[in-house]
Design an enzyme around this catalytic site. Structure first.
Site, mmCIF file in Angstrom:
data_model
loop_
_atom_site.group_PDB
_atom_site.id
_atom_site.type_symbol
_atom_site.label_atom_id
_atom_site.label_comp_id
_atom_site.label_asym_id
_atom_site.label_seq_id
_atom_site.Cartn_x
_atom_site.Cartn_y
_atom_site.Cartn_z
ATOM 1 N N HIS A 18 0.839 -1.206 0.000
ATOM 2 C CA HIS A 18 0.000 0.000 0.000
ATOM 3 C C HIS A 18 0.876 1.259 0.000
ATOM 4 C CE1 HIS A 18 -3.078 -2.571 2.408
ATOM 5 N NE2 HIS A 18 -3.609 -2.376 1.211
ATOM 6 N N LYS A 42 -16.921 -5.700 8.601
ATOM 7 C CA LYS A 42 -15.692 -6.460 8.862
ATOM 8 C C LYS A 42 -15.199 -6.155 10.269
ATOM 9 C CE LYS A 42 -13.280 -6.743 4.399
ATOM 10 N NZ LYS A 42 -12.073 -6.262 3.714
ATOM 11 N N ARG A 92 -1.387 -6.072 -7.093
ATOM 12 C CA ARG A 92 -0.169 -6.829 -6.774
ATOM 13 C C ARG A 92 0.053 -7.948 -7.784
ATOM 14 N NH1 ARG A 92 -2.252 -8.336 -1.018
ATOM 15 N NH2 ARG A 92 -4.004 -8.505 -2.439
ATOM 16 N N SER A 130 -2.397 -7.528 4.079
ATOM 17 C CA SER A 130 -2.678 -7.164 5.473
ATOM 18 C C SER A 130 -2.908 -8.429 6.301
ATOM 19 C CB SER A 130 -3.919 -6.276 5.552
ATOM 20 O OG SER A 130 -3.715 -5.085 4.828
HETATM 21 O O1 PNS Z 1 -8.500 -2.596 1.158
HETATM 22 P P1 PNS Z 1 -9.728 -3.171 0.527
HETATM 23 O O2 PNS Z 1 -10.541 -3.916 1.558
HETATM 24 O O3 PNS Z 1 -9.402 -3.982 -0.688
HETATM 25 O O4 PNS Z 1 -10.600 -1.923 0.033
HETATM 26 C C1 PNS Z 1 -11.863 -2.090 -0.538
HETATM 27 C C2 PNS Z 1 -12.608 -0.748 -0.623
HETATM 28 C C3 PNS Z 1 -12.634 -0.079 0.731
HETATM 29 C C4 PNS Z 1 -11.895 0.150 -1.594
HETATM 30 C C5 PNS Z 1 -14.046 -1.067 -1.127
HETATM 31 O O5 PNS Z 1 -14.597 -2.072 -0.338
HETATM 32 C C6 PNS Z 1 -14.931 0.165 -1.104
HETATM 33 O O6 PNS Z 1 -14.776 1.053 -1.912
HETATM 34 N N1 PNS Z 1 -15.854 0.199 -0.128
HETATM 35 C C7 PNS Z 1 -16.746 1.318 0.083
HETATM 36 C C8 PNS Z 1 -18.157 0.977 -0.362
HETATM 37 C C9 PNS Z 1 -18.301 1.173 -1.847
HETATM 38 O O7 PNS Z 1 -18.029 2.231 -2.371
HETATM 39 N N2 PNS Z 1 -18.754 0.107 -2.543
HETATM 40 C C10 PNS Z 1 -18.999 0.170 -3.974
HETATM 41 C C11 PNS Z 1 -17.728 0.054 -4.780
HETATM 42 S S1 PNS Z 1 -17.188 -1.594 -4.853
#
Ligand code: PNS
Length: 163
Positions: A18, A42, A92, A130
């Site tokens: 990240h 989560k 990645r 993570s």
């Molecule tokens: O680090 P991660 O868990 O891969 O991040 C995922 C994240 C936070 C970018 C994604 O879950 C997100 O954008 N969540 C917010 C809700 C949202 O916007 N959902 C619609 C788009 S998928």
């Protein structure tokens, strides 16, 4: 024209993969807002405030145009509130691609004015995640090659055997 991007994620915790993406995005954009999702679905190891503090320490050398905050709800709404035209995400490996493609298309449908920009994580961090860092720390392994020092210290403190 000022180019503003958000870099959203769970960051539980932030890894060197990240951090590498954040550093490169900091060079591409005039303002970069790293957003830690407050995900009620989560169970996180670290609170949003702890994650924000860890990331702030890690990205401090990148300059004052890089900011860190928590956010709730949709990433595209976080982007719009922040005046951002771009969402940065790291890739990645090919295995990341499918989920990221789906997210990018969803976000584009929700907010056509916001585009997703992908950066390939540095090769040496391709294996880092993570959850892997948490597992290694849990069983007393050395996480210093995987996460920034602030995170390594926080993981060590969290999993320190209590007598
Ligand atoms: O680090 P991660 O868990 O891969 O991040 C995922 C994240 C936070 C970018 C994604 O879950 C997100 O954008 N969540 C917010 C809700 C949202 O916007 N959902 C619609 C788009 S998928």
């Amino acid at each position: 024209m000022s180019r503003v991007a958000v870099f959203p994620g769970s960051f539980d915790p932030m890894t060197n993969a990240h951090l590498d993406v954040a550093q490169r995005a900091a060079e591409l954009f005039d303002r970069l807002l790293i957003g830690v999702l407050n995900n009620t679905k989560k169970t996180a190891l670290f609170s949003v405030d702890q994650r924000v503090a860890q990331i702030r320490e890690a990205v401090a050398p990148f300059g004052p145009h890089v900011e860190v905050s928590g956010f709730d709800g949709l990433t595209v709404d976080f982007a719009r509130r922040s005046g951002a035209g771009f969402i940065v995400r790291g890739l990645r490996a090919v295995s990341d691609f499918e989920a990221e493609l789906q997210m990018a298309h969803t976000n584009r449908k929700l907010q056509p004015a916001v585009d997703t920009v992908f950066l390939m994580s540095a090769l040496e961090y391709g294996y880092v995640s993570s959850s892997l860092a948490k597992e290694v720390a849990q069983f007393g392994g050395d996480v210093t090659p995987m996460v920034p020092p602030a995170v390594a210290n926080a993981l060590r403190a969290h999993f320190l055997p209590r007598s």
